[in-house]
Design a protein around this motif. Structure first.
Motif, PDB file in Angstrom:
ATOM      1  N   PHE A 112     -24.978   1.884 -75.553  1.00 58.68           N
ATOM      2  CA  PHE A 112     -25.060   3.140 -74.810  1.00 58.68           C
ATOM      3  C   PHE A 112     -26.292   3.932 -75.250  1.00 58.68           C
ATOM      4  CE2 PHE A 112     -20.777   2.054 -73.727  1.00 58.68           C
ATOM      5  CZ  PHE A 112     -20.523   2.697 -72.530  1.00 58.68           C
ATOM      6  N   ALA A 113     -26.608   3.883 -76.549  1.00 60.17           N
ATOM      7  CA  ALA A 113     -27.813   4.554 -77.043  1.00 60.17           C
ATOM      8  C   ALA A 113     -29.064   3.920 -76.442  1.00 60.17           C
ATOM      9  CB  ALA A 113     -27.859   4.482 -78.570  1.00 60.17           C
ATOM     10  N   ALA A 114     -29.053   2.594 -76.275  1.00 53.24           N
ATOM     11  CA  ALA A 114     -30.199   1.908 -75.666  1.00 53.24           C
ATOM     12  C   ALA A 114     -30.424   2.385 -74.233  1.00 53.24           C
ATOM     13  CB  ALA A 114     -29.975   0.400 -75.696  1.00 53.24           C
ATOM     14  N   LEU A 115     -29.345   2.571 -73.480  1.00 45.80           N
ATOM     15  CA  LEU A 115     -29.472   3.104 -72.121  1.00 45.80           C
ATOM     16  C   LEU A 115     -30.073   4.499 -72.140  1.00 45.80           C
ATOM     17  CD1 LEU A 115     -26.047   1.998 -70.552  1.00 45.80           C
ATOM     18  CD2 LEU A 115     -28.292   0.933 -70.218  1.00 45.80           C
ATOM     19  N   LEU A 116     -29.667   5.293 -73.121  1.00 40.34           N
ATOM     20  CA  LEU A 116     -30.189   6.650 -73.251  1.00 40.34           C
ATOM     21  C   LEU A 116     -31.683   6.626 -73.569  1.00 40.34           C
ATOM     22  CD1 LEU A 116     -29.461   9.704 -73.395  1.00 40.34           C
ATOM     23  CD2 LEU A 116     -29.069   9.355 -75.845  1.00 40.34           C
ATOM     24  N   PHE A 117     -32.096   5.786 -74.520  1.00 37.85           N
ATOM     25  CA  PHE A 117     -33.493   5.720 -74.928  1.00 37.85           C
ATOM     26  C   PHE A 117     -34.390   5.174 -73.818  1.00 37.85           C
ATOM     27  CE2 PHE A 117     -31.850   5.183 -79.496  1.00 37.85           C
ATOM     28  CZ  PHE A 117     -31.884   6.555 -79.703  1.00 37.85           C
ATOM     29  N   SER A 118     -33.842   4.292 -72.990  1.00 35.57           N
ATOM     30  CA  SER A 118     -34.639   3.707 -71.899  1.00 35.57           C
ATOM     31  C   SER A 118     -34.521   4.481 -70.599  1.00 35.57           C
ATOM     32  CB  SER A 118     -34.212   2.252 -71.670  1.00 35.57           C
ATOM     33  OG  SER A 118     -32.840   2.188 -71.303  1.00 35.57           O
ATOM     34  N   ARG A 119     -33.795   5.603 -70.657  1.00 35.15           N
ATOM     35  CA  ARG A 119     -33.617   6.485 -69.493  1.00 35.15           C
ATOM     36  C   ARG A 119     -32.975   5.770 -68.299  1.00 35.15           C
ATOM     37  NH1 ARG A 119     -36.724  11.166 -70.275  1.00 35.15           N
ATOM     38  NH2 ARG A 119     -38.154  11.012 -72.024  1.00 35.15           N
ATOM     39  N   ARG A 120     -32.016   4.904 -68.622  1.00 37.55           N
ATOM     40  CA  ARG A 120     -31.271   4.235 -67.557  1.00 37.55           C
ATOM     41  C   ARG A 120     -30.060   5.095 -67.211  1.00 37.55           C
ATOM     42  NH1 ARG A 120     -33.170  -1.223 -67.230  1.00 37.55           N
ATOM     43  NH2 ARG A 120     -31.789  -1.380 -65.422  1.00 37.55           N
ATOM     44  N   TRP A 121     -30.335   6.227 -66.591  1.00 34.71           N
ATOM     45  CA  TRP A 121     -29.305   7.233 -66.374  1.00 34.71           C
ATOM     46  C   TRP A 121     -28.196   6.737 -65.455  1.00 34.71           C
ATOM     47  CZ3 TRP A 121     -30.401  10.038 -70.192  1.00 34.71           C
ATOM     48  CH2 TRP A 121     -31.710  10.449 -70.480  1.00 34.71           C
ATOM     49  N   ARG A 122     -28.572   6.014 -64.420  1.00 32.78           N
ATOM     50  CA  ARG A 122     -27.567   5.554 -63.463  1.00 32.78           C
ATOM     51  C   ARG A 122     -26.592   4.573 -64.120  1.00 32.78           C
ATOM     52  NH1 ARG A 122     -29.645   2.863 -57.995  1.00 32.78           N
ATOM     53  NH2 ARG A 122     -30.523   1.418 -59.531  1.00 32.78           N
ATOM     54  N   LEU A 124     -25.349   4.817 -94.072  1.00 32.82           N
ATOM     55  CA  LEU A 124     -25.930   5.922 -93.309  1.00 32.82           C
ATOM     56  C   LEU A 124     -27.428   5.712 -93.103  1.00 32.82           C
ATOM     57  CD1 LEU A 124     -25.721   8.708 -91.983  1.00 32.82           C
ATOM     58  CD2 LEU A 124     -26.030   9.721 -94.262  1.00 32.82           C
ATOM     59  N   LEU A 125     -28.133   5.303 -94.147  1.00 34.64           N
ATOM     60  CA  LEU A 125     -29.570   5.065 -94.038  1.00 34.64           C
ATOM     61  C   LEU A 125     -29.866   3.919 -93.077  1.00 34.64           C
ATOM     62  CD1 LEU A 125     -30.631   5.434 -97.803  1.00 34.64           C
ATOM     63  CD2 LEU A 125     -31.030   7.065 -95.933  1.00 34.64           C
ATOM     64  N   CYS A 126     -29.076   2.864 -93.163  1.00 35.52           N
ATOM     65  CA  CYS A 126     -29.278   1.726 -92.259  1.00 35.52           C
ATOM     66  C   CYS A 126     -28.978   2.101 -90.808  1.00 35.52           C
ATOM     67  CB  CYS A 126     -28.400   0.554 -92.690  1.00 35.52           C
ATOM     68  SG  CYS A 126     -28.951  -0.273 -94.191  1.00 35.52           S
ATOM     69  N   SER A 127     -27.951   2.912 -90.597  1.00 33.64           N
ATOM     70  CA  SER A 127     -27.611   3.338 -89.235  1.00 33.64           C
ATOM     71  C   SER A 127     -28.717   4.196 -88.629  1.00 33.64           C
ATOM     72  CB  SER A 127     -26.290   4.120 -89.245  1.00 33.64           C
ATOM     73  OG  SER A 127     -25.236   3.323 -89.711  1.00 33.64           O
ATOM     74  N   LEU A 128     -29.263   5.099 -89.420  1.00 29.34           N
ATOM     75  CA  LEU A 128     -30.377   5.933 -88.946  1.00 29.34           C
ATOM     76  C   LEU A 128     -31.603   5.084 -88.648  1.00 29.34           C
ATOM     77  CD1 LEU A 128     -30.030   9.007 -91.350  1.00 29.34           C
ATOM     78  CD2 LEU A 128     -29.447   8.899 -88.918  1.00 29.34           C
ATOM     79  N   ALA A 129     -31.894   4.123 -89.522  1.00 29.30           N
ATOM     80  CA  ALA A 129     -33.027   3.233 -89.298  1.00 29.30           C
ATOM     81  C   ALA A 129     -32.824   2.404 -88.034  1.00 29.30           C
ATOM     82  CB  ALA A 129     -33.229   2.318 -90.511  1.00 29.30           C
ATOM     83  N   ALA A 130     -31.597   1.941 -87.818  1.00 27.96           N
ATOM     84  CA  ALA A 130     -31.294   1.157 -86.621  1.00 27.96           C
ATOM     85  C   ALA A 130     -31.517   1.970 -85.354  1.00 27.96           C
ATOM     86  CB  ALA A 130     -29.861   0.641 -86.684  1.00 27.96           C
ATOM     87  N   LEU A 131     -31.108   3.230 -85.363  1.00 33.76           N
ATOM     88  CA  LEU A 131     -31.315   4.086 -84.191  1.00 33.76           C
ATOM     89  C   LEU A 131     -32.799   4.314 -83.913  1.00 33.76           C
ATOM     90  CD1 LEU A 131     -28.511   6.791 -84.525  1.00 33.76           C
ATOM     91  CD2 LEU A 131     -28.798   5.121 -82.675  1.00 33.76           C
ATOM     92  N   LEU A 132     -33.570   4.545 -84.965  1.00 42.47           N
ATOM     93  CA  LEU A 132     -35.013   4.750 -84.791  1.00 42.47           C
ATOM     94  C   LEU A 132     -35.686   3.488 -84.253  1.00 42.47           C
ATOM     95  CD1 LEU A 132     -35.834   6.787 -88.031  1.00 42.47           C
ATOM     96  CD2 LEU A 132     -35.758   7.643 -85.676  1.00 42.47           C
TER      97      LEU A 132
END
Length: 357
Positions: free
Chosen positions: A162-172, A243-251
């Protein structure tokens, strides 16, 4: 929760929670699914012997999905729960690659045996996630959103998508997937009522603590949390490292999906990062690593291979086999280091040239 029961064997151990949960729902006792002492007793009735404690931590949406199981005898339900995801992962692999060689590659992976022997659902959710990524690549947003909504039945493994859709602006697609997930949640609310949902919310923390009791095989945890805890036996260190790995993964996910990486690399590394972004990842969830390899090996030519890459891909393919034995002896999570090395090597060696789809 009483964790003093003598542990039973692990083979086939996980499916009993799904079948027992289904039986309780059919008997009109859905709330008892989230009463952990009662639930463990019901599991022992299912198997007619003492059993290592396995509690049902999934939300009521998943409870609704597993309800049909106990309409079948236990053995038949167990067989179908293994066979159908296996057929599905074959379909998804061939759908992505059009290669029978890669189908054989997938079927021969030890993680297939891990899922079938435990009675787990890793193949199903990894297949759904991979199919969703492939459909996105083909511009089939509606079909992709259906796959992602089905993945939300195991919500902790799908957050990154879901975060990937957000980052790629796949709003639909994001709107479709969220709406379908919400619709299923509403149906489960109508079926079970508010009381079951309240009981589940009230036991979330208890369920989490149950995962990290000594009876659980920490060697089977392949997440950053599991790797850090195995090495240090310190919960605080494990929490900080996760926590550090999760933040790195999101970035890194943002870099992948807002940049211009090749589609197969983007899809493959998204599956890899699923293992790194959350603490609750077991050996059978290395199914996500397997489908990552499917994407990364897609259309890979012979001249792209080198000895280090071949060894790394081979270790990724079979690390589910030796994760537990090696971790039990050395307190080192081999699978975690293989996953991290695979991600770094692929990410660092891939030029960002292809337009974002």
């Amino acid at each position: 929760v009483n964790f003093s029961r003598s542990p039973g064997p692990r083979r086939g151990s996980d499916f009993v929670q799904f079948w027992t949960a289904s039986r309780l729902v059919i008997e009109g006792r859905a709330k008892d699914v989230y009463d952990f002492d009662t639930f463990i007793e019901e599991e022992e009735k299912t198997l007619q012997r003492k059993w290592s404690p396995i509690v049902f931590r999934y939300p009521p949406t998943t409870l609704l999905a597993v309800t049909p199981f106990s309409y079948l005898p236990y053995a038949l339900a167990f067989a179908l729960a293994g066979l159908l995801p296996l057929i599905f992962i074959i379909f998804v692999t061939y759908r992505i690659t059009n290669s029978m060689a890669l189908v054989v590659f997938v079927l021969s992976s030890p993680v297939i045996f891990q899922n079938l022997s435990y009675g787990q659902n890793g193949l199903l959710f990894a297949g759904l996630a991979a199919l969703a990524l492939q459909l996105l690549e083909e511009g089939k947003d509606w079909q992709a959103s259906v796959c992602l909504a089905l993945c939300s039945l195991k919500p902790h493994l799908i957050i990154l998508f879901f975060a990937a859709l957000l980052f790629s602006r796949r709003w639909r697609t994001l709107c479709y997937a969220f709406s379908l997930s919400a619709l299923w949640a509403a149906i489960s609310f109508l079926v079970f009522g508010l009381s079951v949902w309240k009981t589940w919310f009230g036991t979330i923390s208890q369920g989490t603590s149950a995962v990290f009791k000594p009876v659980v095989l920490f060697e089977a945890l392949v997440s950053p949390w599991g790797a850090a805890y195995l090495l240090t036996s310190d919960v605080n260190v494990a929490n900080i490292f996760q926590l550090l790995c999760s933040l790195a993964a999101l970035l890194l996910l943002k870099s992948l999906w807002s940049g211009h990486f090749p589609s197969n690399v983007k899809n493959g590394l998204t599956c890899v990062m699923t293992i790194l972004a959350i603490p609750y990842v077991f050996v059978y969830d290395l199914s996500f690593l397997l489908v990552a390899l499917v994407f990364l090996l897609k259309n890979k030519s012979a001249d792209e291979w080198s000895l280090p890459i071949t060894v790394l891909y081979a270790l990724s393919w079979c690390c589910a086999l030796f994760q537990v034995p090696i971790a039990a002896v050395t307190n080192v999570s081999i699978a975690f280091f293989v996953v991290v090395t695979l991600f770094i090597s692929v990410y660092a060696s891939t030029p960002s040239t292809e337009p974002n789809y």
